[in-house]
Design an enzyme around this catalytic site. Sequence first.
Site, PDB file in Angstrom:
ATOM      1  N   ASP A 312       0.860  -1.177   0.000  1.00  0.00           N
ATOM      2  CA  ASP A 312       0.000   0.000   0.000  1.00  0.00           C
ATOM      3  C   ASP A 312       0.907   1.241   0.000  1.00  0.00           C
ATOM      4  O   ASP A 312       2.109   1.150   0.249  1.00  0.00           O
ATOM      5  CB  ASP A 312      -0.941  -0.025   1.217  1.00  0.00           C
ATOM      6  CG  ASP A 312      -2.177   0.842   0.985  1.00  0.00           C
ATOM      7  OD1 ASP A 312      -2.185   1.637   0.033  1.00  0.00           O
ATOM      8  OD2 ASP A 312      -3.135   0.726   1.770  1.00  0.00           O
ATOM      9  N   GLU A 513     -10.355   7.349   4.106  1.00  0.00           N
ATOM     10  CA  GLU A 513      -9.281   6.870   4.988  1.00  0.00           C
ATOM     11  C   GLU A 513      -9.296   7.590   6.338  1.00  0.00           C
ATOM     12  O   GLU A 513     -10.339   7.929   6.875  1.00  0.00           O
ATOM     13  CB  GLU A 513      -7.935   6.968   4.269  1.00  0.00           C
ATOM     14  CG  GLU A 513      -7.941   6.122   2.971  1.00  0.00           C
ATOM     15  CD  GLU A 513      -6.579   5.927   2.374  1.00  0.00           C
ATOM     16  OE1 GLU A 513      -5.626   5.617   3.086  1.00  0.00           O
ATOM     17  OE2 GLU A 513      -6.459   6.072   1.136  1.00  0.00           O
TER      18      GLU A 513
END
Length: 790
Positions: A312, A513
């Site tokens: 990621d 997020e």
Amino acid sequence: MMRPLLGQLSCGVGLAALLSACAGAPPVANAPVAAESVALTPEGLLARMSVERKVAQLVMPDIGSITPEDVRQYRFGTILNGGNSGPYGDDKAPAADWLKLADAYWEASTAPLPNGEPVIPSVWATDAVHGHANVIGATVFPHNIALGATGDAELIRRIGAATAVEIEVTGIDWTFAPTIAVARDDRWGRTYESYSENPELVAKLGAAMVEGLQGRPGEPGFLGQGKVAATAKHFFGDGGTAQGVDQGDVNGDLAELMAIHAAPYPAAIGAGVASVMASFNSINGGKMHGNGPLLTAELRGNLGFQGLVVGDWNGHGQVTGCSNADCPEALLAGLDVYMVPEEWKALHASLLAQVRDGTIPMARLDEAVLRVLRLKAELGIFAGEVKPSARALGGKWDLLGSPEHRAVAREAVAKSQVLLKNLGVLPLKPGARIEVAGSAADNIPQQAGGWSVTWQGGGDLTEADFPGATSIWDGIAAAARASGGEAVLAPSGGSTGTPDVAIVVFGEAPYAEFVGDRKDMAFRDEEGLTLLKSYRAKGIPTVAVFLSGRPLWMNRELNAADAFVAAWLPGSEGAGVADVLFGQRPATGRLSFSWPAACDGNPVNGPEGALFPLGYGMGFESLQRLPVLDETCAALTQDAGAAWFANGKLGAQVQAVADNALLPDLRGGGNGITATGIDRKAQEDARRIAFAGGAKLTLTGAESAAGWRITYQVTARPSAPVTVKAGGNAFDITQGLSVAEGKGWREMVLTSACLGQTGSSLTFASQSAFTLEISEITRDESAAAAECSF
Ligand code: BGC
Ligand code: BGC
């Protein structure tokens, strides 16, 4: 994307170039396939690659930090566009630019190489997490939490298939979806990316999404035309962090954690998912990107995953002892591809050195490279693949946001509406006169949520950024007319007539997020509540339509409404909401998350603490009365206004303005100010604010302050005066900023001691071009008596 072999190959592309038979030669028509087929296997290609090019297969930069020339030089295996990167630096680039850039990368990555080195096209990955929503004009499907409420795997397979087609139209090969997180603490800002708190439901729906995107392994068309590679993410534990903190730590017994958070992986792997993304979180203190026992022994050994493990966003940089530019630990632990948006050059160099000095065994490098090559082989890239625009679906713009795809999205919206209360107002009566209120009613960016055109969504996006989309209001207005009634839009309520019924649409502003992390479940924005109460006071029946990325404490609104619908984040096809309100479709949505009875934020994953349990939701056949719900919530009275800017977000009642230009979340440009996101502790949690000479930036809050603490850094001292003003005099901070030059992040305290007087706004002004970086601004009452300091 498997295409028939050869045909119209031009030099430098496909098989001919792979064989290096091309330099200076005219286009090859029919190359001798059979004899060379061994050379085209991933193993055959690997054998002919230099170590530089092998390493480049493992480096995934962001399109915002590379040019096609960099691609030509380095030959990255893969590239991505982050949520804030669009083609040619434009987040809102027209769809055709995506394809144009995909062609440019294709051409750069397939330019002939000397010395018989094979040419290996780069593949491009994007976050098509609810449709191909980075691209203007795409169908934006409801977020996963809403799809969880449909419980409908077959529908999700169709959504995956439609999404894959739209991705392929723009020349992209791979999506970072589905998220198969099992969100267990709804304070987490990514709860809406999770289908459910129930691992079995996540497993079922996640696998369906994989099949929709890729097709079924072993069946014709698998990863072929109109199909893209999928990614199951984030392995593992993303939904289990303590207090729902994004990228945080997950604690507990490993077997128990796996039983919840790794449970959806066998189904996704069984469905043939091409890649798995490593998670940002740590497990019992160890970051997943460096976790060999889990990334290798568990994922490969026990779960039998054979595809590619992608990292990621700089996730490797969070491993102890690593930086974004240097992290052999991740590869050694089992990561195959590093997502290294910006520091790709330095990472390439460090990996190369580590292979050369033996820190990274050649066998491990080869294994990772082979996985990248196998993914490309499965995508058909070595079997006569042509540049993106020349593929069957490349540039078929009618398929982007097509009526067929929008119909699937509308169906999903309707099937995801969960009816939580109904005293008989729903379904709406034909011919009814309806007033529609709430700032979310006619607000496509808000109903789309995060990961829509931009990473955070919302902000300065408007309806114009979602061509072809329908707002919730549009849908209600059309349905009202069709039923012989009428609807009026009154965003702040109170039009003069007396409608038969009022629909109030309200909810969370978009986020993505960690920006969406919260400390409790209290919903502080009282716009909806006030509207519901004002209609009720006039005796007008109300329907509450709540847009949110998660269940929130709604006791006050539930008490005030005659009907209550959880509408989640429906995306571009708002008409699906009206389909249910008007009874054109049944109310079949059922909660895939427990709905909390209290606002404290303690996780609720089961009947205990739930106002509505998992699976709750009602049809129209029965009325649903609720007892009067408890409206006490301690969190509501706590001071939430201290942070003016933190974690990449402005405080709830804080605004940033560059003269007259509003900078949502202190980002964007206007009148000599350009504010861009930079990473301090997490992605884009800080801002680089560039002032042109004479430019001013003002932050205003709801309450006046006695002082502020500002975390900031200065990389180059100002060459002319910089001042700050907060009510009193303009105070010259040039000297303080000069002292701070090059010293990293520091704290500045501003009080009336230097400002003369304070108030509820702060204005920075610079007389010449100057750049200030800010990561946090907090109002501080206790600083009243303090001296100013830098
Ligand atoms: C997210 C991933 C995403 C990636 C690329 C990360 O911050 O955690 O889910 O795929 O960025 O945008
Ligand atoms: C997101 C990216 C985004 C980036 C911004 C990441 O967490 O996933 O897509 O563009 O942060 O820095």
